[in-house]
Every structure is written in structure tokens, then in C-alpha cells.
Design an enzyme around this catalytic site. Structure first.
Site, PDB file in Angstrom:
ATOM      1  N   ILE A 174      10.924   3.328 -11.091  1.00 38.82           N
ATOM      2  CA  ILE A 174      10.373   4.649 -11.428  1.00 38.82           C
ATOM      3  C   ILE A 174      10.954   5.663 -10.440  1.00 38.82           C
ATOM      4  CG2 ILE A 174       8.251   6.015 -11.699  1.00 38.82           C
ATOM      5  CD1 ILE A 174       8.519   3.667 -13.723  1.00 38.82           C
ATOM      6  N   GLY A 194       0.816  -1.212   0.000  1.00 39.00           N
ATOM      7  CA  GLY A 194       0.000   0.000   0.000  1.00 39.00           C
ATOM      8  C   GLY A 194       0.847   1.258   0.000  1.00 39.00           C
ATOM      9  N   SER A 222       9.503   5.620  -3.335  1.00 33.05           N
ATOM     10  CA  SER A 222       9.349   4.646  -2.258  1.00 33.05           C
ATOM     11  C   SER A 222       8.308   5.186  -1.280  1.00 33.05           C
ATOM     12  CB  SER A 222      10.682   4.479  -1.524  1.00 33.05           C
ATOM     13  OG  SER A 222      10.471   3.885  -0.264  1.00 33.05           O
ATOM     14  N   SER A 223       7.533   4.276  -0.709  1.00 29.97           N
ATOM     15  CA  SER A 223       6.545   4.716   0.291  1.00 29.97           C
ATOM     16  C   SER A 223       7.258   5.374   1.462  1.00 29.97           C
ATOM     17  CB  SER A 223       5.721   3.523   0.770  1.00 29.97           C
ATOM     18  OG  SER A 223       5.194   2.835  -0.342  1.00 29.97           O
ATOM     19  N   GLY A 248       5.498   4.319  -8.777  1.00 32.62           N
ATOM     20  CA  GLY A 248       6.238   3.060  -8.968  1.00 32.62           C
ATOM     21  C   GLY A 248       5.269   1.890  -8.982  1.00 32.62           C
ATOM     22  N   HIS A 249       4.396   1.833  -7.973  1.00 35.62           N
ATOM     23  CA  HIS A 249       3.378   0.780  -7.940  1.00 35.62           C
ATOM     24  C   HIS A 249       2.457   0.908  -9.162  1.00 35.62           C
ATOM     25  CE1 HIS A 249       4.147   1.495  -3.495  1.00 35.62           C
ATOM     26  NE2 HIS A 249       4.390   0.204  -3.581  1.00 35.62           N
ATOM     27  N   GLN A 276      14.811  -8.933  -3.618  1.00 37.18           N
ATOM     28  CA  GLN A 276      13.501  -9.567  -3.445  1.00 37.18           C
ATOM     29  C   GLN A 276      13.065 -10.265  -4.739  1.00 37.18           C
ATOM     30  OE1 GLN A 276      10.035  -7.558  -1.446  1.00 37.18           O
ATOM     31  NE2 GLN A 276       9.435  -7.105  -3.528  1.00 37.18           N
TER      32      GLN A 276
HETATM   33  P1  AMP Z   1       6.128  -2.337  -1.567  1.00 34.19           P
HETATM   34  O1  AMP Z   1       4.763  -1.754  -1.438  1.00 34.19           O
HETATM   35  O2  AMP Z   1       7.206  -1.434  -1.127  1.00 34.19           O
HETATM   36  O3  AMP Z   1       6.224  -3.729  -0.989  1.00 34.19           O
HETATM   37  O4  AMP Z   1       6.374  -2.536  -3.117  1.00 34.19           O
HETATM   38  C1  AMP Z   1       5.497  -3.292  -3.907  1.00 34.19           C
HETATM   39  C2  AMP Z   1       6.107  -3.499  -5.262  1.00 34.19           C
HETATM   40  O5  AMP Z   1       6.325  -2.242  -5.887  1.00 34.19           O
HETATM   41  C3  AMP Z   1       7.466  -4.201  -5.212  1.00 34.19           C
HETATM   42  O6  AMP Z   1       7.542  -5.151  -6.260  1.00 34.19           O
HETATM   43  C4  AMP Z   1       8.425  -3.061  -5.415  1.00 34.19           C
HETATM   44  O7  AMP Z   1       9.652  -3.461  -5.987  1.00 34.19           O
HETATM   45  C5  AMP Z   1       7.652  -2.183  -6.363  1.00 34.19           C
HETATM   46  N1  AMP Z   1       8.146  -0.797  -6.322  1.00 34.19           N
HETATM   47  C6  AMP Z   1       8.320  -0.013  -5.224  1.00 34.19           C
HETATM   48  N2  AMP Z   1       8.872   1.160  -5.568  1.00 34.19           N
HETATM   49  C7  AMP Z   1       9.068   1.115  -6.911  1.00 34.19           C
HETATM   50  C8  AMP Z   1       9.622   2.025  -7.863  1.00 34.19           C
HETATM   51  N3  AMP Z   1      10.084   3.218  -7.516  1.00 34.19           N
HETATM   52  N4  AMP Z   1       9.660   1.638  -9.157  1.00 34.19           N
HETATM   53  C9  AMP Z   1       9.210   0.421  -9.537  1.00 34.19           C
HETATM   54  N5  AMP Z   1       8.670  -0.480  -8.688  1.00 34.19           N
HETATM   55  C10 AMP Z   1       8.603  -0.147  -7.395  1.00 34.19           C
END
Ligand code: AMP
Length: 288
Positions: free
Chosen positions: A187, A40, A196-197, A45-46, A164
Site C-alpha cells: 500500500i 505496531g 512504512s512506520s 498498509g497494516h 521476509q
Molecule cells: P511491521 O510492523 O513493519 O513489522 O510490518 C508488519 C506487516 O505489515 C509486515 O507483513 C509488512 O510487510 C506489512 N506492511 C508494512 N508496510 C506495508 C505496506 N506499505 N503495504 C503492505 N503491507 C505492509
């Protein structure tokens, strides 16, 4: 959120039983199902992962679950941002049709004596695995649970979390999991900072310092392009880019296929960094 809530054409499901029922219906219609696992606090990026999934699949399910088993005791589980209403908009506008947002109790009804997926030590004892003991056990376990609940045809992961992604691919290969893992590029915001969150925790000054992390990575790329190959020589120059207040946790060069540390840069090298800026831990990487 109630057990089944709709916002126009997106459904939010909270239980395993509900999502299994939906998936069964979709499979009866021969729909190709894409899964985007997230915690969430969705950003662009998401959104890029959801968009890619919508291009490749008939139906996109986004899971939103802040997974406690991947957080260490001193990490930010409690303060991790939670914003389901905003997240629904991101999911909807990028082509997802279902959000799976279970409670912790739904995923881990009893947290005692849990069966864990334990990725190989070889893949864990590098990069983030060193400081985040058990993190990838939690990640692999929850991802396998999501795969077993949703049975997606494809699942979309960001290269932002390169270790990961490599571990999930390995898990699928080793355990014969019939899910195609799709890697999506990082992204960045206009200043180059990888989205990043956790960027939400940064102050304005912290953010200004943070962008020197990506400057460092792009300097390494630039030096490689001019013909420099030695890690030691490259770092001697490139590390000058990094703001002096930033605490570097690691800066590693690894072969993407063998996941071995290397000293001479070559094609297919993952250059990964983790650093702390004013108590905010950030990760980033590039692939040469
Ligand atoms: P998270 O919510 O942080 O667990 O991320 C969920 C998914 O989004 C994971 O596969 C992350 O690698 C991807 N993700 C997070 N930030 C980015 C970003 N800046 N660019 C591309 N994918 C991202």
C-alpha cells in the site's frame, strides 16, 4: 497496559497464557483464526492486512511486538514508534478482535542461550540480509514463536517486506508448519511512497527525496513494458530518477521463484531496493 484491557469489542492481551486461553475457546467454536504479525505504529498498509484477514477468517488476532532480536546493535529499536492506543483503533475499525501485545520479557524470559530459527544462508545473503546480519534469524524466530502461541490457520504478510515473506514461506514449508501464508500487496500513499512506520522519521524535504525511490521502480516497470530487458541498460536510464542525495544500499533483480539474481528481466522478477534518505533507511519493491 493492564494484562487484559478492552476497548469496546477489541481485547488487548499481554500474556501467552491469556492468548492461548482465548484461542482455545475460539477453536472449540471451530473459528478460523487469522494472525497479522506487526511491530505496531499501524498505518494503512497494516490495515490492509487486517482487512484481508477479516475477509478470509472468522477472528483476527493482531500481534504488536517490537521484536528486539531482529534489530541490529546500531538500529532503531529504542526509538521505534510505539502507540498502542492509536493502534487499537486501527485494529478495531478493520475487523480484528484481539490484540496480542506482549512485553519483551513475556516473549524472551531469558535472552541467554535462546534457540533460534536460522533460515538458509541462500535466502539471507541477499538484499536486506547483507547489511542486517541476523535480522532474519530474529524475524523467523519470533514468527515461529507467534505461530506456536496462537496456532493461526492463516497468517498475513505484506509484500513490502518481500524477502521476509519468502523466508517465512520457506520456513513453513521446511518445518511443516500448518499455517497458510497469505501475501498482501504494497500500500502506497498518494505520492507513491510505500507506507512504512519509519516514514514518520522523514522530514518534509526527506520525504520529497524519498518518493524518487518509487519513481525509480516504476520507471523500470515502464522500460520493461516498452520491451527493454537488460538490467544494465534499464538501470542506465532508470537511475536518473533517483534523487542524488539518496544513498542506494542495493537495487537487485531476482527471480521470485528461485531467488536467484538475474541480468535479464522476465516475468516474475522481484525488483527490490533499499536506500537511505537523511539517515532513514527505506525499502521498496515491485514485481514484474
Ligand atoms: P511491521 O510492523 O513493519 O513489522 O510490518 C508488519 C506487516 O505489515 C509486515 O507483513 C509488512 O510487510 C506489512 N506492511 C508494512 N508496510 C506495508 C505496506 N506499505 N503495504 C503492505 N503491507 C505492509
Amino acid at each position: 497496559m493492564d494484562s487484559s484491557q478492552t476497548s469496546k469489542n477489541i481485547i488487548v492481551l499481554n500474556t501467552i497464557e491469556q492468548v492461548r486461553k482465548q484461542v482455545k475457546n475460539l477453536k472449540l467454536q471451530n473459528k478460523i483464526i487469522g494472525l497479522v504479525p506487526t511491530m505496531g505504529a499501524l498505518h494503512d498498509g497494516h490495515a490492509s492486512l487486517i482487512k484481508k484477514a477479516a475477509q478470509e477468517c472468522d477472528e483476527v488476532i493482531v500481534s504488536i511486538f517490537v521484536n528486539p532480536t531482529q534489530f541490529g546493535p546500531n538500529e532503531d529499536l529504542d526509538k521505534y514508534p510505539r502507540q498502542l492506543n492509536q493502534d487499537m483503533e486501527v485494529c478495531k475499525s478493520n475487523g480484528a478482535s484481539i490484540i496480542f501485545a506482549p512485553s519483551v520479557n513475556e516473549i524472551y524470559p531469558s535472552d541467554e542461550h535462546l534457540t533460534y530459527v536460522v533460515p538458509p544462508e541462500y535466502y539471507q545473503n541477499k538484499l536486506c540480509g547483507l547489511s542486517r546480519k541476523g535480522h532474519f534469524n530474529g524475524v523467523a524466530t519470533v514468527v515461529l514463536k507467534l505461530f506456536n502461541i496462537i496456532c493461526p490457520d492463516q497468517a498475513f504478510f505484506g509484500l513490502k517486506d518481500a524477502q521476509q515473506l519468502i523466508i517465512i514461506k520457506k520456513m513453513c514449508k521446511d518445518l511443516d508448519i500448518p499455517v497458510k501464508i497469505v501475501a498482501c500487496p504494497i500500500i502506497r500513499s498518494n505520492d507513491g511512497l510505500a507506507l512504512s512506520s519509519r516514514n514518520a522519521y522523514l522530514t518534509r524535504a526527506g520525504r520529497a527525496k524519498s518518493i524518487t525511490i518509487n519513481k525509480l521502480l516504476f520507471k523500470i516497470q515502464e522500460l520493461y513494458n516498452t520491451g527493454l530487458k537488460s538490467k544494465e541498460k534499464i538501470l542506465e536510464i532508470a537511475l536518473k530518477e533517483l534523487n542524488e542525495d539518496i544513498k542506494l544500499e542495493y537495487l537487485e533483480f531476482l527471480n521470485l521463484n528461485s531467488f536467484k539474481k538475474i541480468d535479464l528481466l522476465e516475468k516474475n522478477t522481484l525488483i527490490a531496493v533499499a536506500a537511505t534518505v537523511d539517515n532513514v533507511r527505506l525499502i521498496d519493491n515491485i514485481i514484474i
